[in-house]
Design an enzyme around this catalytic site. Sequence first.
Site, short mmCIF file in Angstrom:
data_model
loop_
_atom_site.label_atom_id
_atom_site.label_comp_id
_atom_site.label_asym_id
_atom_site.label_seq_id
_atom_site.Cartn_x
_atom_site.Cartn_y
_atom_site.Cartn_z
N TYR A 114 17.72 30.50 15.60
CA TYR A 114 16.29 30.74 15.64
C TYR A 114 15.93 30.99 17.08
CZ TYR A 114 12.09 30.63 12.79
OH TYR A 114 10.98 31.00 12.07
N TRP A 116 13.88 30.51 19.35
CA TRP A 116 13.07 29.70 20.25
C TRP A 116 13.90 28.82 21.20
CZ3 TRP A 116 7.96 30.36 20.84
CH2 TRP A 116 7.26 31.02 19.83
#
Length: 782
Positions: A114, A116
Amino acid sequence: MLPEPEKPTVATHWGTYRARWEGGRLAALDPLAEDPDPSPIANSMIDALTNASRILRPAVRRSFLEKGFSAGGEGRGREPFVEVSWDEALDLAAAELERVRRQHGNGAIYGGSYGWASAGRFHHAQSQIHRFLNVIGGYTRSVQNYSYAAADTIVPHVIGDKSGLVSGHTGWDVIARESGLVVMFGGAPLKNAQVSSGGISRHIVAESVAAAQANGAEIVSVSPIRDDTVGDPAPEWVPIRPNADVALMLGIAHTLAIEGLADRAFLDRHTVGYDRFEAYLLGRTDGVAKDADWAAALADIPADTIRALARRMAGKRTFIMMAWSLQRADHGEQPYFMAITLAAMLGQIGLPGGGFGFGYASVNGIGNTVPAMSWPSLPQGENPVSDFIPVARIADMLLSPGGAYDFNGQSRTYPDIRLVYWAGGNPFHHHQDLNRLRRAWRRPEAIIVHESWWNPLARHADIVFPATTALERNDITAASRDRFVAASHRVAEPAGEARDDFAIFTGLAERLGAGEAFTDGRDEEGWLRHLYGLARQRGSAAGLDLPDFDSFWRAGLCLLPAPAKGPVLLDAFRDDPEGNPLPTPSGRIELFSATIDGFGYDDCPGHAAWLAPHEWLGSAAASDFPLHLLSNQPRTRLHSQYDSGSHSRAHKVRGREPIRIHPDDAAARGIAEGDIVRVFNARGACLAAAHLSDALRPGVVQLSTGAWYDPVDPSAPDSLDKHGNPNVLTRDQGTSRLAQGPSAQSCLVEIEPFRGEPPEITAFDPPAFAAHPSHPDTERQR
């Protein structure tokens, strides 16, 4: 060699900071003077470098080290780990990758990540893992994201692309100058707007709302939570029942239709399918008129309020904002479909200050007026494996290999995944129904993880590589929603034996015969100089003069000029729909999509519609679980990042995540401020600390995501989580067969006081460690 920075800069998803030393140690990260509303999340970054949960050396689950993949997955999350040398860990991981590739093909590898984990353009974990897996033959990937998966799928069917969702938003400066009324479905929470993918030089939401109010704009917040929206004076609050936004918008649309307030000229020229939608709206197709009285019963908003809001929206230059959170619910496609339909009926799409837009405070930077500049990033290469899954269907994939599912008009089959490789992100944070995920997580033969801390993902892995943090490596940060490029200087030595993702993947690629293909002959500095050189070329083409690399690196920050005029979504299409058609089949806004209708999905028809959620306060399940749980983004961290840090831990109550509950609901259950409570439903249970607040409508509770999953008994299949992770409660069901997005916001629970002594929090303790079988007398060094 990189030049010495004048004042070291650290660039993160929550802001850009200058490092400050005191007494020879890194003491603080000071926000930029140019940022009017800096985030305090950075306060966690320094102490988290060396806290007890930091992973210091490569580690392998004990039975996996002894037996390899034949150990099975039952011990994940509860077995001790054995620390090993880098060579042993890399050899073991490379051998597993080669075994799976040889025996099952690259499609049996799932590349989980992911984006982030890092704001950098080079040390971006998702780019790094995808590049590595591509150079060794590919992998099964995911599409969409957990933030706006349903919107990501429905919006292109309606307007042809993702404008107004991902990019192309009407500028905040235009809204502040031109809008007379801003209706915010889901509010505009500052806590969400602390962060943005790619980094931040300036937090803009608070000052943008203030500018709109100063120019006379009225702000209406449609949300179950009053303080979800910034503003002074406080915005007008419409305390809607959760998941009823489509019903409310239909009631508004009905008033527009029957009172002659819909803009038929705009509808006739710029849309197709309105007549099909209007037949449904007025009840001609199903005998149910979706009028204000009908909507009032579902949304729990007075019918007169609905009618009055419709007339205000028709009488002013009105901008419809919608948060990403609304589509993370059962039938989550429908709020977005309906928002565009309502904006089309008002006829203001393409006008300055009118129309619609999504996610304005879901992250910072949406609506920011920025130069037209595409920043380079680490190339991921081509994936030879064509298979993919919708991102939120990972548990379905692991539990049902070969199982059939529908997705956006396709009939697909889940692959048989034997190895999961994860770098960046934490599925034990962002996925729903963690008890179900834990069962699914036992199925793969091997799980390899890069992590900086012993969070739940690392604890549930077989091979764990210790990864550096943003403070321990050099990078470049630049965001498409901001107007800056920043150096992110290494300001701390790597903890223990931690390495960056690039170094880890380089070691693996070399063992698999793909070292040169992965590195392209460059080290960290070589890639930073290469990417910045590409940025200078693109900047020059866009009329931007970026300094040379060494000057940039020494200064640490380059702010770019703002364009003189902010964009207006779909203005060219409005002015000349024939000359500037949309990339839809008709070239117009499709209020009825023949494409979607042709899929034949009973849970996503061809026009916007009210479809009752499986689980909400209007359902039968509310008799057993009468509180609607909203599991939204936290104030004190980004997702689960830095939950072990001082800023996040300082805001916990008795070590647990706070859950907000209305005083009336608390009184009815004998709950007082600060009490430890048990939150439960048929899927699971967790402990949390009660915080009483009348900022929520009665019947609604709020428990933020991101508390590290901490089961009382890791060996029990449905153990109580003692820390306050709401995803032991949420339902793991796709939004519809169209998008298959996450539907966490359709969740009912009950709450009761916890009796007895609450169990000790162990989320931030390292796991148990065992001696290496080859040298059992060696003590583990901290």
